[in-house]
Scaffold this motif. Sequence first.
Motif, PDB file in Angstrom:
ATOM      1  N   PRO A 138      33.480  41.798  52.016  1.00 37.15           N
ATOM      2  CA  PRO A 138      32.454  42.694  51.483  1.00 37.15           C
ATOM      3  C   PRO A 138      31.426  41.920  50.666  1.00 37.15           C
ATOM      4  N   ASN A 139      30.246  42.512  50.508  1.00 35.65           N
ATOM      5  CA  ASN A 139      29.248  41.918  49.619  1.00 35.65           C
ATOM      6  C   ASN A 139      29.705  42.032  48.188  1.00 35.65           C
ATOM      7  N   VAL A 140      30.333  43.162  47.924  1.00 32.78           N
ATOM      8  CA  VAL A 140      30.750  43.449  46.556  1.00 32.78           C
ATOM      9  C   VAL A 140      32.190  43.925  46.583  1.00 32.78           C
ATOM     10  N   LEU A 141      32.996  43.398  45.684  1.00 32.70           N
ATOM     11  CA  LEU A 141      34.358  43.890  45.548  1.00 32.70           C
ATOM     12  C   LEU A 141      34.449  44.712  44.272  1.00 32.70           C
ATOM     13  N   LEU A 142      34.918  45.944  44.442  1.00 33.27           N
ATOM     14  CA  LEU A 142      35.069  46.829  43.294  1.00 33.27           C
ATOM     15  C   LEU A 142      36.542  46.852  42.908  1.00 33.27           C
ATOM     16  N   LEU A 143      36.817  46.730  41.626  1.00 31.71           N
ATOM     17  CA  LEU A 143      38.206  46.748  41.182  1.00 31.71           C
ATOM     18  C   LEU A 143      38.366  47.802  40.096  1.00 31.71           C
ATOM     19  N   ASP A 144      39.188  48.806  40.373  1.00 28.78           N
ATOM     20  CA  ASP A 144      39.366  49.908  39.424  1.00 28.78           C
ATOM     21  C   ASP A 144      40.688  49.714  38.689  1.00 28.78           C
ATOM     22  N   GLU A 145      40.612  49.247  37.460  1.00 27.73           N
ATOM     23  CA  GLU A 145      41.806  49.006  36.642  1.00 27.73           C
ATOM     24  C   GLU A 145      42.897  48.315  37.464  1.00 27.73           C
ATOM     25  N   PRO A 146      42.586  47.205  38.089  1.00 27.17           N
ATOM     26  CA  PRO A 146      43.525  46.646  39.078  1.00 27.17           C
ATOM     27  C   PRO A 146      44.807  46.118  38.453  1.00 27.17           C
ATOM     28  N   LEU A 147      44.751  45.783  37.181  1.00 30.26           N
ATOM     29  CA  LEU A 147      45.914  45.113  36.585  1.00 30.26           C
ATOM     30  C   LEU A 147      46.693  46.027  35.658  1.00 30.26           C
ATOM     31  N   ALA A 148      46.246  47.276  35.553  1.00 36.21           N
ATOM     32  CA  ALA A 148      46.810  48.165  34.534  1.00 36.21           C
ATOM     33  C   ALA A 148      48.299  48.376  34.701  1.00 36.21           C
ATOM     34  N   ALA A 149      48.767  48.344  35.962  1.00 37.86           N
ATOM     35  CA  ALA A 149      50.172  48.684  36.178  1.00 37.86           C
ATOM     36  C   ALA A 149      51.090  47.469  36.102  1.00 37.86           C
ATOM     37  N   LEU A 150      50.518  46.305  35.819  1.00 38.90           N
ATOM     38  CA  LEU A 150      51.353  45.094  35.821  1.00 38.90           C
ATOM     39  C   LEU A 150      51.834  44.754  34.423  1.00 38.90           C
ATOM     40  N   ASP A 151      52.963  44.048  34.351  1.00 37.66           N
ATOM     41  CA  ASP A 151      53.414  43.643  33.028  1.00 37.66           C
ATOM     42  C   ASP A 151      52.558  42.477  32.533  1.00 37.66           C
ATOM     43  N   ARG A 152      52.686  42.187  31.255  1.00 42.01           N
ATOM     44  CA  ARG A 152      51.730  41.314  30.593  1.00 42.01           C
ATOM     45  C   ARG A 152      51.604  39.932  31.237  1.00 42.01           C
ATOM     46  N   LYS A 153      52.759  39.341  31.539  1.00 37.32           N
ATOM     47  CA  LYS A 153      52.756  37.993  32.086  1.00 37.32           C
ATOM     48  C   LYS A 153      52.017  37.970  33.421  1.00 37.32           C
ATOM     49  N   LEU A 154      52.371  38.930  34.275  1.00 37.93           N
ATOM     50  CA  LEU A 154      51.777  39.018  35.595  1.00 37.93           C
ATOM     51  C   LEU A 154      50.281  39.286  35.482  1.00 37.93           C
ATOM     52  N   ARG A 155      49.946  40.131  34.490  1.00 42.59           N
ATOM     53  CA  ARG A 155      48.550  40.505  34.323  1.00 42.59           C
ATOM     54  C   ARG A 155      47.725  39.271  33.976  1.00 42.59           C
ATOM     55  N   GLU A 156      48.265  38.450  33.111  1.00 47.35           N
ATOM     56  CA  GLU A 156      47.518  37.250  32.731  1.00 47.35           C
ATOM     57  C   GLU A 156      47.363  36.297  33.899  1.00 47.35           C
ATOM     58  N   ASP A 157      48.432  36.149  34.686  1.00 49.12           N
ATOM     59  CA  ASP A 157      48.340  35.299  35.875  1.00 49.12           C
ATOM     60  C   ASP A 157      47.259  35.812  36.807  1.00 49.12           C
ATOM     61  N   MET A 158      47.274  37.158  37.016  1.00 48.34           N
ATOM     62  CA  MET A 158      46.327  37.741  37.954  1.00 48.34           C
ATOM     63  C   MET A 158      44.897  37.608  37.436  1.00 48.34           C
ATOM     64  N   GLN A 159      44.753  37.685  36.109  1.00 43.31           N
ATOM     65  CA  GLN A 159      43.408  37.504  35.549  1.00 43.31           C
ATOM     66  C   GLN A 159      42.836  36.154  35.968  1.00 43.31           C
ATOM     67  N   HIS A 160      43.676  35.151  35.855  1.00 42.30           N
ATOM     68  CA  HIS A 160      43.219  33.811  36.250  1.00 42.30           C
ATOM     69  C   HIS A 160      42.937  33.753  37.738  1.00 42.30           C
TER      70      HIS A 160
END
Lengths: 373, 293, 389
Positions: free
Chosen positions: A160-182
């Motif tokens: 896609p030209n643009v990727l939209l992400l709606d609260e994509p990490l909200a359901a993950l635990d903290r460690k996973l969320r930080e990994d995914m952020q990177h």
Amino acid sequence: MSDHGSVPDIEFRSASKHYGGVAAVEKFDLVVEAGTFLSILGPSGSGKTTSLRLIAGFEQPTSGDILIRGQSVTDVPPYRRAVNMVFQHYALFPHMTVAQNIAYGLRNQRPRLDNAEIARRVGEALELVQLPGFGDRRIFQMSGGQQQRVALARALVNRPNVLLLDEPLAALDRKLREDMQHELQSLQRELGITFVLVTHDQEEAMSMSDVVCLMNKGRIVQKGSAQELYDRPADAFVAGFVGKSNLIAGTATAADGTTASIVMDGIGRLSGQRTNQAAPLAAGQAVTLSVRPEIVAVVPSTQTLGQDLDIRLEGRIVNRIFLGDLTEYRIHHPVLGNVLARRSRQADGSASSFEKGDAVAFGWRSADVLAVS
Amino acid sequence: MTAALATSNEGRRKSVVTALLLAPTALWFFVLLILPMLVIIVFSLGERGPVGGYQAALTLKQYASLGSRLAAFKNTIMLAPAGTLISVLVAYPLAYFLAVKVSPRWRYGLLVLVVLPFWTSLLVRTYAWMFILSGKGLPALLAAIGFPEIQMINTPFAVLLGIVYAYMPLMVLPIFVSLEKLDKRLLDAAADLGSSPLRSFLTVTLPLSLPGVVTGSLLVFILLMGEFLIPSLLGGGKIFFIGNALVDLFLQSRNWPLGAAMSLTLVIVMLVLITLYVRLTMAASAGKSRSLP
Amino acid sequence: MADYEDARAGVFPRKKFMDLLKSYERGSISRRHFLGVTGLGAATMALGGAMPGLFTRPAYAEGDLGNQLSIATWPNYHNPDVLQEFTDKTGVAVDVNVFGSNEEMLAKLQAGSAGWSMFVATNYTISTYQQLGFIEPLELAKLSNYDAASQAQRFANEGMVDGVVYAIPKHWGTTGFILNTARVDPKIATWKEFWDRAMTDYTGRAIVHDYQLTAIGMALKYYGYSFNSVDTTELAKAEELLMKAKPHLFGITSDYQPPLRNGDAWMSLCWVGDAKQLNRDDPNMLYVLGAEGGEIWTDFFVIPKDAPHREAAYAFLNFLLDPAIQVREAEVAGYPLTDKRAVALQPAEVVNDPILNPAAELLSALEFGAAVTLTDPNRAEIIARFKSA
């Protein structure tokens, strides 16, 4: 991506969305340049998800216009828009395998792609999100983090030209969320496409995005880099929402282009540096001082604060939160109420620690305080 | 030692409690399912008594004479699936409308309307259809607009109409439930990935509501296979279901062994058809997305 | 109507609706068909048996009769006022179970423990019931209203086995066919013509009873055989005719009044009571006794062996045998009576009605159903095959 020159990927032109007279998004003006990682940040109900759904086409603006790559898309249904979305809770198709989920968008492409091409691209997408070989799994066999990646792959595989992400990490635990952020950040750099991420988590927005767009009550409050929002909050809402802050509201007793002061009973004059110097501010108008916890110095009441601090107060520790490298203290002051202070860990760790109930002296430099109107 | 004793006592007490809790169910199954089944098997191997009823014997001749009721089997095996299929085709859009299109404020009120006919006896409602489909009903209206001499009552059409009418609520409810609990975000996702509304429906809504369709179909199909009221009232005794043949054998001609053999055959035919149906639909729902064009 | 309502209260929750239904299509729920087809006779039976107190009303007089009585009968066969009067007099509530056919009652009796104190039976079933030990000789001493001498012997004889009275007549009647002369040739006078025309110019317009005795009997008449034949060759011919006719029939049903009234069907096998009702509302409805013959029948009261509430059953039967009560019963059921004392009390137009009481020479060709037809396995199988074909 720069191949489209100066045409922005997304442009809101005074777009509004009303639900039965209630504005979810009001007079939205926003330009997202190609290749930007933009976060739309705001508390729940601020209209951030609606603005994302307006881009995806699930909602139509009540007034105003939305452009994708310079073309108005107001009358274009979602399935004809060159954007893809990673949904909150992923919205993966439970009756399909991982590979079928990822291939879903490819099978809608015209001209048709042949099966070999689809298989190849599904394989690539799985590689991209680090799930090679997971294609035949059923969705319910995947963990939350894996489902997150499948959702990402399902959207990205369509280029896609643009990727939209709606609260994509909200359901993950903290460690996973930080990994995914990177990972999201590096993915965005690797692919070079525009990411628009909606989140209520200011840390997430600050850590990943080039530009943060802060929303409140359907309007954009401030747009800028994370540092701009932190260092020069446009108003008390921004100062309070972005990072932690001690907010002291009062009436300006004196104001000029750069500083503003208020007088508190029992303390005297408090002042700070104005963040929005363009806006006029006169004595008698409301002003809020923002004292970041990290500028608050704390010593035992038996000791003396550093000479450079022009504000000197006394209080009692009511709470202490250990954050590893930092310790956060809540200090009770009879006039200001609870004041938050952060102290970084001392090399020897000795004198830095206060207990609940300890009498302390604390203070700050007025030059570090922000005055927002 | 005492602790171990206590736990083993505990375990024994638990299993006694379990047995007690299961006893009513087990008794129910035995008395109302297994036992009658055994009786039917025994009866089906017997002979008709001199004045009717059952006379002990060990013969397969009842099964041999099942052919004399071939028409009833044929009618049932044609019309029951046809009725089920038409019920699905009629009920699905209705359930879809209720579950997806109607605002939640009206949804349950309208759903009650669907179920409302159940508050009146099926017998009365079927009698009403007899009047509607008879010469002074719909055919008279059709004649008035230029289609004279159309007979509706006592035709397979009337029977089909009657059974679809009678059993549609049973089809609507499970489909409604499966559609209502369908995550609407999946449809957003499908649209986002380029599916037109029709394609979203075919690739997402339909396969995910298939369990409701299967449940509804089984409910309706099983009831239709045993149906006898509607064919006898709207079919005028000319469209005979297995159910009618069974009523006849037990209540009129009193040939219990043949009736037992027919019942048993019906059960077996149903088991086979239902197994096939479930296998096929499950395979279809699993293979659905794989075989996308 | 009320007996009907009582018995089936659980099925038709609103009396109003039934009244409406009845006024809309009077007689639409015919005597034998409705409950036979629905199996509701058996259902109410179970209900009555399972909950004996259900239909009980406060007793007016404490006596030896108890307070409850269960009977099996045809739909629309009793005057509700008469039943109420009996209850008022004795404190015995009458629980009515309605059935569609003698065969259905027999099936119930064979299944065991029907729980009836009294039931009605058509002539051809009496000897079989007696042989199977389902009924007992009546204790005439308990029936002061019974007068053997006042009974027309032709009908009463069918209730006796070896000179012992097992059954006392309630009504008699005939079975012929009815023609809607507005649509069909009024000159059809024989069973041969009836069947032939039903398969040719009136295809799709004729109705045959869902009832072995008359459906097979009238097919036998086509060939001039006995209405009661159990000869396999003759039955084979009758079956052949039935099968050949089936595609041409409007329906196989004993509920033939509605389609005749609304014009869907033009001709049908017909019981005299239905004929009377149809003719009263539409003079074009012509009742014909086929020239080759047909059925004459008597319906009886019988008391099952080991009947529960036996004394109450005798009291009830004796009550019903009162000539004035018989007349009131006949007003509702619509069939002629066998008791001369009661006939004497009936209005002249009822007694002289040519449909209800045809001339003697027309009756002479008619046959009483024979006992053997009830149990003959071939007849049972032929009617079943005819319907399921």
